[in-house]
Design an enzyme around this catalytic site. Structure first.
Site, PDB file in Angstrom:
ATOM      1  N   ASN A   9     -71.435 -26.795 -58.955  1.00  0.00           N
ATOM      2  CA  ASN A   9     -71.430 -28.200 -59.104  1.00  0.00           C
ATOM      3  C   ASN A   9     -72.852 -28.693 -58.296  1.00  0.00           C
ATOM      4  O   ASN A   9     -72.728 -28.894 -57.175  1.00  0.00           O
ATOM      5  CB  ASN A   9     -70.057 -28.830 -58.575  1.00  0.00           C
ATOM      6  CG  ASN A   9     -69.998 -30.163 -58.431  1.00  0.00           C
ATOM      7  OD1 ASN A   9     -70.926 -30.913 -58.995  1.00  0.00           O
ATOM      8  ND2 ASN A   9     -69.230 -30.834 -57.805  1.00  0.00           N
ATOM      9  N   TRP A  10     -73.714 -29.217 -59.143  1.00  0.00           N
ATOM     10  CA  TRP A  10     -75.218 -29.654 -58.489  1.00  0.00           C
ATOM     11  C   TRP A  10     -74.734 -30.945 -57.863  1.00  0.00           C
ATOM     12  O   TRP A  10     -75.764 -31.355 -57.150  1.00  0.00           O
ATOM     13  CB  TRP A  10     -75.967 -29.678 -59.476  1.00  0.00           C
ATOM     14  CG  TRP A  10     -76.462 -28.295 -60.101  1.00  0.00           C
ATOM     15  CD1 TRP A  10     -76.262 -26.986 -59.688  1.00  0.00           C
ATOM     16  CD2 TRP A  10     -77.607 -28.186 -61.042  1.00  0.00           C
ATOM     17  NE1 TRP A  10     -76.913 -26.113 -60.518  1.00  0.00           N
ATOM     18  CE2 TRP A  10     -77.805 -26.743 -61.358  1.00  0.00           C
ATOM     19  CE3 TRP A  10     -78.363 -29.060 -61.931  1.00  0.00           C
ATOM     20  CZ2 TRP A  10     -78.704 -26.369 -62.131  1.00  0.00           C
ATOM     21  CZ3 TRP A  10     -79.274 -28.230 -62.718  1.00  0.00           C
ATOM     22  CH2 TRP A  10     -79.400 -26.960 -62.972  1.00  0.00           C
ATOM     23  N   HIS A  92     -62.846 -34.477 -59.692  1.00  0.00           N
ATOM     24  CA  HIS A  92     -63.345 -33.999 -58.322  1.00  0.00           C
ATOM     25  C   HIS A  92     -63.169 -35.116 -57.326  1.00  0.00           C
ATOM     26  O   HIS A  92     -62.862 -36.410 -57.583  1.00  0.00           O
ATOM     27  CB  HIS A  92     -64.946 -33.853 -58.629  1.00  0.00           C
ATOM     28  CG  HIS A  92     -65.542 -33.232 -57.299  1.00  0.00           C
ATOM     29  ND1 HIS A  92     -65.989 -33.839 -56.102  1.00  0.00           N
ATOM     30  CD2 HIS A  92     -65.944 -31.851 -57.200  1.00  0.00           C
ATOM     31  CE1 HIS A  92     -66.490 -33.021 -55.305  1.00  0.00           C
ATOM     32  NE2 HIS A  92     -66.417 -31.790 -55.925  1.00  0.00           N
ATOM     33  N   GLU A  94     -64.558 -36.253 -54.992  1.00  0.00           N
ATOM     34  CA  GLU A  94     -65.745 -37.599 -55.102  1.00  0.00           C
ATOM     35  C   GLU A  94     -65.344 -38.477 -56.108  1.00  0.00           C
ATOM     36  O   GLU A  94     -65.740 -39.629 -55.714  1.00  0.00           O
ATOM     37  CB  GLU A  94     -67.148 -36.802 -55.274  1.00  0.00           C
ATOM     38  CG  GLU A  94     -67.617 -35.972 -53.724  1.00  0.00           C
ATOM     39  CD  GLU A  94     -68.362 -35.028 -53.816  1.00  0.00           C
ATOM     40  OE1 GLU A  94     -69.182 -34.823 -54.681  1.00  0.00           O
ATOM     41  OE2 GLU A  94     -68.211 -34.094 -52.914  1.00  0.00           O
ATOM     42  N   GLY A 170     -68.585 -29.686 -48.310  1.00  0.00           N
ATOM     43  CA  GLY A 170     -70.002 -30.150 -47.700  1.00  0.00           C
ATOM     44  C   GLY A 170     -69.749 -30.152 -46.286  1.00  0.00           C
ATOM     45  O   GLY A 170     -70.654 -30.758 -45.480  1.00  0.00           O
ATOM     46  N   SER A 209     -67.401 -25.342 -49.207  1.00  0.00           N
ATOM     47  CA  SER A 209     -68.143 -24.828 -48.332  1.00  0.00           C
ATOM     48  C   SER A 209     -68.158 -23.309 -48.686  1.00  0.00           C
ATOM     49  O   SER A 209     -68.215 -22.301 -47.642  1.00  0.00           O
ATOM     50  CB  SER A 209     -67.718 -24.763 -46.995  1.00  0.00           C
ATOM     51  OG  SER A 209     -68.013 -26.348 -46.623  1.00  0.00           O
ATOM     52  N   GLY A 230     -70.846 -26.179 -54.253  1.00  0.00           N
ATOM     53  CA  GLY A 230     -71.475 -27.367 -54.419  1.00  0.00           C
ATOM     54  C   GLY A 230     -72.744 -26.733 -53.595  1.00  0.00           C
ATOM     55  O   GLY A 230     -73.824 -26.265 -54.511  1.00  0.00           O
TER      56      GLY A 230
HETATM   57  P1  13P Z   1     -69.723 -27.615 -51.211  1.00  0.00           P
HETATM   58  O1  13P Z   1     -69.776 -25.976 -51.573  1.00  0.00           O
HETATM   59  O2  13P Z   1     -71.018 -28.156 -50.842  1.00  0.00           O
HETATM   60  O3  13P Z   1     -68.951 -27.934 -49.917  1.00  0.00           O
HETATM   61  O4  13P Z   1     -69.233 -28.312 -52.331  1.00  0.00           O
HETATM   62  C1  13P Z   1     -67.992 -28.163 -52.574  1.00  0.00           C
HETATM   63  C2  13P Z   1     -67.661 -28.974 -54.175  1.00  0.00           C
HETATM   64  O5  13P Z   1     -67.277 -30.100 -53.865  1.00  0.00           O
HETATM   65  C3  13P Z   1     -67.833 -28.315 -55.415  1.00  0.00           C
HETATM   66  O6  13P Z   1     -67.056 -29.156 -56.488  1.00  0.00           O
END
Ligand code: 13P
Length: 245
Positions: A9-10, A92, A94, A170, A209, A230
């Protein structure tokens, strides 16, 4: 054996030049898992050009619940399908947090993706406050149930589920393999309540992560079928290492 799947997921990262270098690196190597990248909408045409004929699939990070019409800024599933999109992330955290997506919206988006042959990757996960209040199972249970209620058994057989604890996204704080496995098992059991066969075949990905040095441990768990990645999906070497884990 369930499908092993690693999806990048960019998020809102990338440029034409950076994407070209990243995709060249990813498609040049082979991975043990099926690989896909979810790019920002404007780059889906670039993914189609650079990844067609390769082993790597591409996807979107969202899809409209609406079919078409006066919905400024929205992107329809029919449009994504024209660009060869195989997957669309839906729900997601977010999107849920910053765009107010409800469980009902997420279910409607999943249905719309399926209508156009796109696999919805339905994301669920609890916040840190919810985990500390021992609400994890209740929260992800409600998020999943909205989708179980909206989809037929046949449709459910075509989705991917992703467990992404919000506190692990993240932050560098990964759920332990035992913590993740416990939630994955609960999610699979809940799907089994609707259809045991679908539950046993459903890919349930872990996200939050995931890095090359913790992927193998997470993916060794019986109900973890891959990852939603991510930050580490923006580096070809890291993404491939995770794909091989
Ligand atoms: P990270 O791998 O940067 O923690 O992000 C995870 C994510 O939200 C993938 O959709």
């Amino acid at each position: 054996m369930r499908q092993k799947l690693v999806i990048g997921n960019w998020k809102m990262h990338g440029s034409l030049a950076a994407n070209a270098a990243l995709l060249d690196g990813i498609k040049a190597a082979s991975a043990r898992a099926t690989l896909a990248v979810c790019a920002p909408f404007p780059y889906l045409a670039q993914c189609q050009t650079l990844l067609s004929g390769s082993q790597v699939a591409w996807g979107a990070q969202d899809v409209s619940a609406e079919a078409r019409g006066a919905f400024t800024g929205e992107v329809a599933a029919s449009m994504l399908a024209e660009f060869g999109v195989s997957y669309a992330l839906v729900g997601h955290s977010e999107r849920r947090t910053y765009h107010g997506e409800t469980n009902a919206t997420v279910a409607a988006k999943a249905l719309r993706a399926l209508e156009f042959g796109i696999v919805p990757v339905v994301c669920v996960g609890e916040t840190l406050a919810e985990r500390e209040a021992r609400q994890t199972e209740a929260v992800v249970g409600r998020q999943l149930q909205a989708v179980l209620d909206a989809l037929s058994i046949e449709q459910l057989g075509r989705i991917v589920l992703a467990y992404e604890p919000v506190w692990a996204i993240g932050t560098g704080k990964t759920a332990s393999s035992a913590q993740a496995q416990a939630v994955h098992a609960v999610l699979r059991a809940q799907v089994a309540g609707k259809d045991a066969g679908v539950a046993s075949r459903m890919a349930i990905l872990y996200g939050g992560s995931v890095k090359p040095d913790n992927a193998a441990e997470l993916f060794s768990m019986s109900d973890i079928d891959g990852g939603l990645i991510g930050g580490a999906s923006l580096k070809a070497d890291d993404f491939l290492a995770i794909g091989n884990a």
